[in-house]
Design an enzyme around this catalytic site. Structure first.
Site, PDB file in Angstrom:
ATOM      1  N   LEU A  12      30.570  25.349  53.457  1.00  0.00           N
ATOM      2  CA  LEU A  12      29.811  25.023  52.255  1.00  0.00           C
ATOM      3  C   LEU A  12      30.110  26.041  51.163  1.00  0.00           C
ATOM      4  O   LEU A  12      30.271  27.236  51.430  1.00  0.00           O
ATOM      5  CB  LEU A  12      28.308  25.017  52.567  1.00  0.00           C
ATOM      6  N   GLY A  44      30.514  25.284  57.665  1.00  0.00           N
ATOM      7  CA  GLY A  44      30.622  23.875  57.306  1.00  0.00           C
ATOM      8  C   GLY A  44      31.994  23.289  57.605  1.00  0.00           C
ATOM      9  O   GLY A  44      32.120  22.093  57.858  1.00  0.00           O
ATOM     10  N   ASN A  87      29.244  30.477  61.865  1.00  0.00           N
ATOM     11  CA  ASN A  87      28.935  31.897  61.668  1.00  0.00           C
ATOM     12  C   ASN A  87      27.723  32.128  60.776  1.00  0.00           C
ATOM     13  O   ASN A  87      27.532  33.225  60.247  1.00  0.00           O
ATOM     14  CB  ASN A  87      30.158  32.586  61.054  1.00  0.00           C
ATOM     15  N   GLU A  88      26.883  31.108  60.604  1.00  0.00           N
ATOM     16  CA  GLU A  88      25.762  31.186  59.665  1.00  0.00           C
ATOM     17  C   GLU A  88      24.930  32.471  59.781  1.00  0.00           C
ATOM     18  O   GLU A  88      24.579  33.069  58.773  1.00  0.00           O
ATOM     19  CB  GLU A  88      24.836  29.968  59.840  1.00  0.00           C
TER      20      GLU A  88
END
Ligand code: CO8
Length: 260
Positions: free
Chosen positions: A66, A111, A135-136
């Site tokens: 994203l 994303g 990996n957020e």
């Protein structure tokens, strides 16, 4: 369609290739997501199109995930529109009737990893410089439940729990080992291998394969479809928090510093 995606549809094989070409890193911006959805919808409506290969025209990167700038310093209204577009992309890809194959020819964090996991099969370039994963948490944010569900459906619960808590990015070899990707090939063979693999999948009668795909994925899709508005509200409430904005700002700084 837009300049940021190039779709080549081969009538004779019934297979389309979608190339993401949004420099520098194919980050999924509101505009880009909208274009991708329009392109996918067109293909979906064309009954002669049975298969779709998704790949990147950018060197070294499949998709950086994203677009962080769509989530940083933006109005709640913008965040609403952005998140609806992210949901739409996932629903369209995960629920696609077509055979979808991700030709992951570069890094694919967050994303980008989600997009590749929506496909039926993943082929990745065997280059240890590339990485893939959700990996957020490394950005101080939390992967939504449907990101989590997609990963559980791909690699199982235990692996997903560890991957998500630690925000792990896997090398291609590690990704193959846990089943996050299905096959590794030399970089220059990613697309040709995707085309060969597609031939195998095309040999299965569409109606049987489509019903099977739907049977496997429908519960996961229904979970989001029946909770879309709440999911948008959760996202906006979370992402507009001062503490979360601060984390994103620090992460962007880190990306810049790493470059210098
Ligand atoms: N969004 C916006 N800009 C980005 C992004 C991104 N995701 N990724 C990279 N960029 C920018 C960089 O800042 C840099 O900008 P500039 O030229 O102005 O300095 C430019 O793109 C080029 O990047 P790099 O120099 O880093 O390019 P490399 O080829 O060296 O590396 C990578 C490519 C590996 C993709 C690297 O850029 C990278 O790791 N990027 C970050 C990827 C990432 O962590 N993405 C996570 C996005 S969040 C997400 O997808 C899910 C969020 C779910 C939300 C849940 C909230 C509730």
């Amino acid at each position: 369609t837009s300049q940021k995606i190039k779709v080549d549809f081969d009538q004779s094989t019934g297979v389309a290739v979608m190339r993401m070409q949004s420099p520098p890193v194919n980050s999924l911006s509101l505009e880009f997501l909208t274009d991708v959805c329009i392109a996918l919808e067109k293909l979906e409506m064309d009954k002669s199109c049975r298969g779709l290969i998704v790949t990147s025209s950018q060197p070294k990167v499949f998709s950086a995930g994203l677009n962080i700038l769509d989530m940083y310093g933006k109005s709640p209204e913008h965040c609403v529109e952005f998140w609806k577009a992210v949901q739409e992309m996932w629903l369209k890809f995960y629920g696609s009737n077509m055979i979808t194959i991700a030709a992951v020819n570069g890094s694919s964090p967050a994303g980008g990893c989600l997009l590749s996991m929506t496909c039926d099969y993943r082929i990745m370039a065997d280059n240890p410089r590339y990485s893939i994963g959700l990996n957020e948490t490394q950005l101080g944010i939390v992967a939504p439940f449907w990101f989590k569900d997609t990963m559980i459906n791909t690699v199982g619960h235990r692996t997903t729990e560890m991957a998500l808590q630690l925000g792990l990015l896997y090398s291609p070899a590690e990704a193959l080992k846990i089943g996050l990707v299905d096959q590794l090939v030399p970089e220059d063979q990613v697309l040709t291998t995707a085309t060969e693999t597609m031939t195998k999948w095309l040999a299965i009668p569409d109606h049987a394969r489509q019903l099977t795909k739907s049977m496997m994925r429908k519960p996961t899709i229904d979970k989001l479809t029946s909770n879309r508005e709440a999911d948008v509200n959760n996202f906006v409430k979370f992402i507009t928090k001062d503490s979360i904005q601060k984390s994103l700002g620090m992460y962007l700084e880190m990306l810049k510093r790493r470059k210098a």
